[in-house]
Design an enzyme around this catalytic site. Structure first.
Site, short mmCIF file in Angstrom:
data_model
loop_
_atom_site.label_atom_id
_atom_site.label_comp_id
_atom_site.label_asym_id
_atom_site.label_seq_id
_atom_site.Cartn_x
_atom_site.Cartn_y
_atom_site.Cartn_z
N ASP A 95 0.85 -1.18 0.00
CA ASP A 95 0.00 0.00 0.00
C ASP A 95 0.89 1.23 0.00
O ASP A 95 2.09 1.14 0.29
CB ASP A 95 -0.92 0.01 1.22
CG ASP A 95 -1.84 1.23 1.26
OD1 ASP A 95 -2.32 1.64 0.19
OD2 ASP A 95 -2.07 1.77 2.35
N SER A 96 0.29 2.38 -0.28
CA SER A 96 1.03 3.63 -0.23
C SER A 96 1.37 4.03 1.20
O SER A 96 2.25 4.86 1.42
CB SER A 96 0.20 4.75 -0.88
OG SER A 96 -1.00 4.95 -0.16
N TYR A 136 0.06 8.50 -2.47
CA TYR A 136 0.03 8.22 -3.90
C TYR A 136 -1.06 9.04 -4.60
O TYR A 136 -0.98 9.31 -5.79
CB TYR A 136 -0.28 6.74 -4.15
CG TYR A 136 0.88 5.78 -4.02
CD1 TYR A 136 2.11 6.16 -3.50
CD2 TYR A 136 0.72 4.45 -4.41
CE1 TYR A 136 3.15 5.26 -3.39
CE2 TYR A 136 1.75 3.53 -4.30
CZ TYR A 136 2.97 3.94 -3.79
OH TYR A 136 4.00 3.04 -3.67
N GLY A 137 -2.11 9.36 -3.87
CA GLY A 137 -3.32 9.92 -4.48
C GLY A 137 -3.16 11.24 -5.19
O GLY A 137 -4.04 11.66 -5.95
N CYS A 186 -4.25 -1.04 -2.44
CA CYS A 186 -4.29 0.41 -2.63
C CYS A 186 -5.09 0.66 -3.90
O CYS A 186 -4.73 0.16 -4.97
CB CYS A 186 -2.87 0.97 -2.78
SG CYS A 186 -2.77 2.73 -3.19
N ASN A 187 -6.19 1.39 -3.77
CA ASN A 187 -7.03 1.65 -4.93
C ASN A 187 -6.32 2.50 -5.96
O ASN A 187 -6.43 2.26 -7.17
CB ASN A 187 -8.32 2.33 -4.47
CG ASN A 187 -9.24 1.41 -3.71
OD1 ASN A 187 -10.13 0.78 -4.26
ND2 ASN A 187 -9.01 1.32 -2.40
N THR A 188 -5.58 3.51 -5.49
CA THR A 188 -4.86 4.38 -6.41
C THR A 188 -3.84 3.59 -7.22
O THR A 188 -3.74 3.74 -8.44
CB THR A 188 -4.15 5.51 -5.63
OG1 THR A 188 -5.14 6.28 -4.94
CG2 THR A 188 -3.36 6.41 -6.55
N GLU A 196 -3.71 7.94 8.40
CA GLU A 196 -2.27 7.74 8.43
C GLU A 196 -1.63 8.35 9.67
O GLU A 196 -0.61 7.86 10.16
CB GLU A 196 -1.65 8.38 7.17
CG GLU A 196 -0.26 7.89 6.83
CD GLU A 196 -0.21 6.47 6.26
OE1 GLU A 196 0.89 5.89 6.24
OE2 GLU A 196 -1.27 5.95 5.82
N CYS A 210 -10.69 3.56 -0.83
CA CYS A 210 -9.30 3.71 -0.40
C CYS A 210 -9.14 2.79 0.79
O CYS A 210 -10.01 2.76 1.68
CB CYS A 210 -9.01 5.16 0.00
SG CYS A 210 -7.40 5.41 0.79
N THR A 211 -8.08 2.02 0.84
CA THR A 211 -7.95 1.02 1.90
C THR A 211 -7.76 1.65 3.27
O THR A 211 -7.86 0.95 4.29
CB THR A 211 -6.80 0.03 1.61
OG1 THR A 211 -5.61 0.77 1.31
CG2 THR A 211 -7.15 -0.87 0.43
N HIS A 212 -7.53 2.95 3.33
CA HIS A 212 -7.49 3.64 4.62
C HIS A 212 -8.90 3.81 5.21
O HIS A 212 -9.07 3.85 6.44
CB HIS A 212 -6.87 5.04 4.46
CG HIS A 212 -5.40 5.06 4.24
ND1 HIS A 212 -4.83 4.70 3.04
CD2 HIS A 212 -4.37 5.42 5.06
CE1 HIS A 212 -3.51 4.83 3.12
NE2 HIS A 212 -3.21 5.26 4.33
#
Length: 265
Positions: free
Chosen positions: A10-11, A42-43, A73-75, A151, A183-185
């Site tokens: 992931d980012s 990353y977004g 990570c979707n991005t 984050e 978004c995985t967050h």
């Protein structure tokens, strides 16, 4: 049977939402997680830059003999999944197609998507949803600031709720009945998001469907681990303490076999 680890990247630390589901659904699988916090977020970056970062991590996974890679990570999925599937000698699973399928499985015909700037601008979810069901109505909203809320460890605080209220204000009066946490967050903000949108909106966590896709692949290829309990190796390309805090908060009771900084540049 194949006891090699699954590589998850992931980012930042949001990909731990996928690790959490892997531990819950496939406890025998070992996992190598890399949070690319050194290049977070990353977004707001270009596809070409994201592809470079993800390729470096993918190469690390290949060298360390993972049996499958998950882009948590979707991005990064939107920017790099096709490229990695063309260039890597191992299977790669992203989060967007499983997330779209899970949203449609709720029966919703009006679906919202919240994600990073890059994911929304790519149109990846809208394209996947309308490909699977041309009649579905999709409302997309970039909610980039919420990534940093997670984050920086602010989930469960009044500040997190205030940030969600501000970010989701454009959706409050929209007729959506399902919302993809794109978004995985964002699954770590589920209580705040549900409070703002109300119980009539079903929240869709793509991590759950992604792990189901991983399980189907491993079963089909006879690569499920036969271990009773897999181990976790966790690495950060940035601030290790943030990863350690995320592990303690979101994977309680899971002690990584290793947890260290990783330099890929």
């Amino acid at each position: 049977m194949d006891n090699r680890p699954i590589g998850v990247m992931d980012s930042g630390i949001g990909g731990l939402s996928v690790v959490r589901q892997l531990k819950a659904q496939l406890p025998g699988e070992s996992i190598m997680f890399i949070g690319d916090q050194g290049h977070f977020p990353y977004g707001t970056k270009t596809d070409e830059t994201i592809q470079m970062f993800v390729q470096r991590i993918a190469n690390y996974f290949v060298v360390h003999d993972v049996k499958l890679m998950v882009i948590a990570c979707n991005t990064a999925t939107a920017a790099a999944l096709p490229l990695l599937r063309q260039t890597l000698p191992i299977p790669v699973i992203g989060v967007i197609e499983p997330g779209a399928q899970a949203a449609l499985a709720t029966g919703a015909t009006q679906i919202g998507v919240i994600a990073t700037d890059s994911t929304i601008h790519s149109g990846a979810y809208e394209q996947q949803l309308t490909y699977l069901n041309p009649t579905v109505q999709v409302t997309s909203l970039a909610t980039q600031p919420l990534v940093r809320v997670v984050e920086t460890g602010q989930t469960g605080t009044p500040a997190a709720l205030a940030a969600v209220q501000t970010a989701l204000a454009p959706l409050v009066n929209q007729p959506i009945t399902a919302l993809i946490l794109g978004c995985t967050h964002f699954p770590f903000l589920t209580p705040e998001i549900q409070q703002v949108l109300g119980p009539q909106v079903t929240l869709v966590d793509p991590a759950i469907a992604t792990v189901q896709a991983v399980q189907r692949h491993l079963e089909a290829t006879q690569q499920l681990s036969n271990a009773s309990q897999g181990h976790l190796m966790a690495y950060s390309t940035g601030e290790l303490s943030d990863l350690q805090r995320g592990l303690a908060k979101w994977l309680p009771g899971v002690t990584p076999q290793s947890c260290a900084e990783l330099k890929l540049d």
